[in-house]
Design an enzyme around this catalytic site. Structure first.
Site, PDB file in Angstrom:
ATOM      1  N   GLY A   1       0.814  -1.216   0.000  1.00  0.00           N
ATOM      2  CA  GLY A   1       0.000   0.000   0.000  1.00  0.00           C
ATOM      3  C   GLY A   1       0.843   1.259   0.000  1.00  0.00           C
ATOM      4  O   GLY A   1       0.545   2.228  -0.720  1.00  0.00           O
TER       5      GLY A   1
ATOM      6  N   LYS B   1      -1.071 -17.183  -9.712  1.00  0.00           N
ATOM      7  CA  LYS B   1      -0.180 -16.701  -8.650  1.00  0.00           C
ATOM      8  C   LYS B   1      -0.395 -17.518  -7.371  1.00  0.00           C
ATOM      9  O   LYS B   1       0.556 -17.865  -6.677  1.00  0.00           O
ATOM     10  CB  LYS B   1      -0.434 -15.204  -8.391  1.00  0.00           C
ATOM     11  CG  LYS B   1       0.604 -14.640  -7.439  1.00  0.00           C
ATOM     12  CD  LYS B   1       0.850 -13.176  -7.571  1.00  0.00           C
ATOM     13  CE  LYS B   1       2.091 -12.815  -6.768  1.00  0.00           C
ATOM     14  NZ  LYS B   1       1.979 -11.513  -6.109  1.00  0.00           N
TER      15      LYS B   1
ATOM     16  N   ASN C   1       2.260 -19.529  -4.958  1.00  0.00           N
ATOM     17  CA  ASN C   1       2.297 -19.348  -3.508  1.00  0.00           C
ATOM     18  C   ASN C   1       2.113 -20.694  -2.792  1.00  0.00           C
ATOM     19  O   ASN C   1       2.777 -20.965  -1.790  1.00  0.00           O
ATOM     20  CB  ASN C   1       1.217 -18.366  -3.031  1.00  0.00           C
ATOM     21  CG  ASN C   1       1.529 -16.931  -3.416  1.00  0.00           C
ATOM     22  OD1 ASN C   1       0.690 -16.230  -3.953  1.00  0.00           O
ATOM     23  ND2 ASN C   1       2.742 -16.466  -3.151  1.00  0.00           N
TER      24      ASN C   1
ATOM     25  N   SER D   1       6.968 -15.023   1.721  1.00  0.00           N
ATOM     26  CA  SER D   1       6.380 -14.080   2.681  1.00  0.00           C
ATOM     27  C   SER D   1       5.877 -14.837   3.907  1.00  0.00           C
ATOM     28  O   SER D   1       5.928 -14.325   5.028  1.00  0.00           O
ATOM     29  CB  SER D   1       5.248 -13.292   2.034  1.00  0.00           C
ATOM     30  OG  SER D   1       4.268 -14.158   1.510  1.00  0.00           O
TER      31      SER D   1
END
Ligand SMILES: NC(=O)C1=CN([C@@H]2O[C@H](COP(=O)(O)OP(=O)(O)OC[C@H]3O[C@@H](n4cnc5c(N)ncnc54)[C@H](OP(=O)(O)O)[C@@H]3O)[C@@H](O)[C@H]2O)C=CC1
Ligand SMILES: CC(C)(CO)C(=O)C(=O)O
Length: 313
Positions: free
Chosen positions: A20, A191, A195, A262
């Site tokens: 963001g 995607k 992941n 992540s």
């Protein structure tokens, strides 16, 4: 200014973290009115010194408004929803009283169901986007950009097309390429497939992608993960090609051998991960659609166990 200006006089970023803050900063430095809504330490640092945007060419200070109160979304005609997937519905409920029916919310999140989950609680259109960027927040007030920075957006709603083109023009003029795709959901699923293949294993073993794929046993597990994801996607009406997915899976590790997922980073920092919306989503969706997903289910359960151990320890 360009043709997109009348649509988006006031842009709000909800969840001013790595993604963001980066996309908000790109729009603000192009002259748009942007408010970042985030956590107190980040907001205070931005108010003191502006947002530090670290890019390959150097560091820039970007002046923009920053708030902690979600009410600052009031009057926004474009909202970038950038919280992690577990926070989507809570934040949508908080935003709802402040948004009009004409606002447009763009979900800049991984996972395939964030836009739909947010839309349940919001009075306006919510459009998914696939986010191709590598960013991080090394400290409050600082966002570091490591690579890419482009979006794919799309919606089957014909009435939204002019506004989506305006979004693409707005971001394009700010140096962020945006493709309006008729198959944004397929792209999000592809995607998600990556992941699912990488994130949990990297997290459980706390290993980077290069080390993972050096082991044939891990490669075999990753292949099974992808086969399950493709089977669930197909049962869900998506046209994913297994060979293309396996090829994409094979290409990722050589492109970023030192990268930890992540999920691995969240686990190492003791932060809640998005695993319920990655392998966990595949397990739930597979169960609903009658597709067996034992490998995704096991990886999801193991990450949950590691998270619980971190919380307890
Ligand atoms: N970082 C990257 O390079 C990429 C990320 N993505 C995806 O983008 C999405 C966002 O990721 P990322 O930016 O890295 O995540 P971050 O955790 O960096 O950013 C989300 C921010 O939102 C904050 N937040 C949560 N709830 C609220 C609330 N109610 N009000 C204000 N702030 C709130 C979080 O605070 P707190 O942590 O305190 O809850 C956090 O600071 C994820 O779905 C991710 O998978 C996709 C591509 C690349
Ligand atoms: C594509 C990938 C696997 C790159 O690290 C990612 O999006 C993540 O770590 O969440």
């Amino acid at each position: 200014m360009n043709d997109s200006t009348p649509f988006f006089a006031h842009i709000a970023v909800v969840g001013a973290g790595a993604v963001g803050s980066f996309f908000g900063a790109m729009l603000a430095r192009a002259g748009h009115r942007v408010v970042l809504i985030g956590r107190p330490a980040h907001v205070e640092a931005i108010r003191r010194e502006g947002l530090q945007l670290q890019m390959k060419g150097g560091t820039e200070r970007v002046a923009l408004e920053a708030q902690t109160d979600i009410a600052a979304v009031q009057g926004a005609d474009l909202v970038l929803l950038c919280v992690k997937s577990p926070d989507t519905e809570a934040v949508a409920l908080e935003m709802a009283p402040h948004l009009g029916a004409d606002a447009l919310v763009l979900s800049l999140q991984n996972g395939v169901d964030n836009a739909a989950r947010a839309a349940r609680h919001l009075p306006c259109a919510v459009v998914p986007s696939v986010v191709y960027v590598a960013t991080a927040m090394p400290a409050p007030g600082i966002v570091a950009h490591f690579g890419r920075g482009d979006l794919v957006i799309g919606s089957p709603d014909a009435a939204l097309q002019p506004r989506l083109q305006a979004v693409a023009a707005l971001f394009g003029a700010a140096g962020v390429p945006v493709v309006v795709s008729p198959d944004v959901m397929g792209e999000l699923w592809r995607k998600l497939m990556l992941n699912c293949a990488y994130n949990a294993i990297s997290a459980i073993a706390q290993q980077p992608y290069g080390a993972m794929v050096a082991l044939p046993e891990i490669q075999a597990v990753m292949r099974e993960v992808v086969e399950e994801v493709v089977a669930v996607a197909r049962a869900d009406g998506q046209r994913l090609d297994l060979d293309a997915c396996l090829q994409a899976m094979d290409q990722l590790a050589p492109a970023m051998p030192g990268q930890m997922s992540s999920t691995a980073q969240d686990l190492a920092r003791g932060k809640p991960s998005e695993i319920d919306h990655l392998n966990g989503f595949i397990a739930r969706r597979g169960e609903a659609l009658g597709v067996a997903t034992p490998v995704n289910r096991t990886l999801h359960a193991l990450v949950r166990l590691a998270e619980a151990a971190r919380r307890g320890g």
